[in-house]
Scaffold this active site. Structure first.
Site, PDB file in Angstrom:
ATOM      1  N   CYS A   4       0.827  -1.212   0.000  1.00  0.00           N
ATOM      2  CA  CYS A   4       0.000   0.000   0.000  1.00  0.00           C
ATOM      3  C   CYS A   4       0.862   1.263   0.000  1.00  0.00           C
ATOM      4  O   CYS A   4       1.653   1.473   0.926  1.00  0.00           O
ATOM      5  CB  CYS A   4      -0.915   0.006   1.219  1.00  0.00           C
ATOM      6  SG  CYS A   4      -1.855   1.537   1.415  1.00  0.00           S
ATOM      7  N   TYR A 137      -4.235   6.303  -9.598  1.00  0.00           N
ATOM      8  CA  TYR A 137      -5.390   5.423  -9.361  1.00  0.00           C
ATOM      9  C   TYR A 137      -6.595   5.869 -10.186  1.00  0.00           C
ATOM     10  O   TYR A 137      -7.396   5.036 -10.641  1.00  0.00           O
ATOM     11  CB  TYR A 137      -5.746   5.391  -7.873  1.00  0.00           C
ATOM     12  CG  TYR A 137      -4.970   4.341  -7.114  1.00  0.00           C
ATOM     13  CD1 TYR A 137      -5.570   3.135  -6.747  1.00  0.00           C
ATOM     14  CD2 TYR A 137      -3.632   4.530  -6.790  1.00  0.00           C
ATOM     15  CE1 TYR A 137      -4.857   2.155  -6.069  1.00  0.00           C
ATOM     16  CE2 TYR A 137      -2.905   3.570  -6.107  1.00  0.00           C
ATOM     17  CZ  TYR A 137      -3.518   2.379  -5.750  1.00  0.00           C
ATOM     18  OH  TYR A 137      -2.800   1.403  -5.096  1.00  0.00           O
TER      19      TYR A 137
END
Length: 288
Positions: A4, A137
């Site tokens: 992450c 993203y």
């Protein structure tokens, strides 16, 4: 969860400031199941400090009915006495580490959030978060051609802005590494290995940017940053996770062989851009 990027900046900040002596680190596995992230890498598949199997259990403890309905996210700071989460705001946790946790910093800790530059750092942090960290993203999770192309152009425009900024600066704020550099690094270090392919963010690779590429290598080669950089884990997570495989049609669960990550070890010579070429950090309480 070591793949992450939002957790990565928190892990790096914790290590650089010496807070690893007072804040333990629990790490989930890189694949989540229907209940969320799981501590699959620990003995008995339980976090050794909190004794939990699912990250969700931290969130459940704050719910009246004991069942958190939203998706549990990382990073989250948990109270080891109550087992409850106390903060999961990944954007601000590094700043809290820099400021509220200052009494626990190691001797000679770097000043990552110098008072004289906080306004500029805050402004740059929002740019990095919106246009780079989340921007890539937006490209990868676009649900229409129009949305994809808009996000694509916006993301690479932001990279071009930072490439220009680093023409005459060793780091984003000048001579020394600050909080802003720590926030940019996680996206850069994942870019060629996963985002370029999986997210179709394929106008250029990081290695095609003269300044950003050398800058990213200089950050990577700092031991406290390199130790939490895991190229193979990034590839396994982004290329093999059930919720990410459909992004690039990986129906046969194949993990890409490349790219060659040994290039991250190539020598870097950006010291000439700094008034203090031998120093990458300014120590706390010594002026900036």
């Amino acid at each position: 969860m070591p793949a992450c990027p939002h957790a990565h900046k928190v892990v790096i900040t914790r290590r650089l400031l010496g807070l690893d002596k007072v804040i333990s680190l629990g790490t989930t596995g890189i694949f989540r199941d229907p209940k969320g992230w799981v501590f699959t890498e620990d003995e008995g598949e339980k976090d050794p400090v909190l004794g939990i199997h699912y990250l969700k259990e931290i969130y459940d403890r704050d719910c009246p009915d004991g069942d958190y309905k939203e998706r549990p996210t990382v990073p989250v700071i948990a109270d080891t006495v109550t087992g409850k989460g106390v903060n999961n705001d990944h954007f601000w946790i590094p700043i809290y580490f820099d400021t509220a946790w200052k009494p626990f910093h190691k001797a000679g800790a770097p000043d990552l959030y110098p008072e004289a530059f906080r306004e500029e750092i805050n402004e740059l942090n929002h740019f990095i978060f919106e246009r780079i960290n989340n921007g890539v993203y937006d490209v990868g999770f676009a649900r229409s051609q129009e949305a994809y192309e808009k996000a694509y152009h916006r993301f690479f425009e932001a990279l071009d802005i930072l490439e220009k900024r680093l023409e005459d600066r060793r780091f984003l704020l000048g001579d020394y590494i600050t909080d802003s550099d720590i926030r940019l690094y996680p996206t850069l270090v994942r870019f060629d290995a996963v985002y370029f392919q999986v997210f179709h963010a394929n106008k250029k690779k990081l290695i095609d940017y003269k300044n950003l590429w050398a800058y990213a290598r200089e950050l990577y080669q700092i031991s406290e940053i390199k130790e939490s950089t895991y190229f193979d884990i990034y590839k396994r997570h982004y290329q093999l996770s059930p919720h990410l495989k459909p992004l690039w049609g990986n129906i046969y669960s194949i993990k890409a062989k490349g790219p060659d990550v040994s290039v991250w070890e190539e020598p870097v010579d950006r010291g000439h851009l700094s008034a203090y070429p031998e120093e990458k950090f300014k120590k706390e309480q010594s002026g900036y």
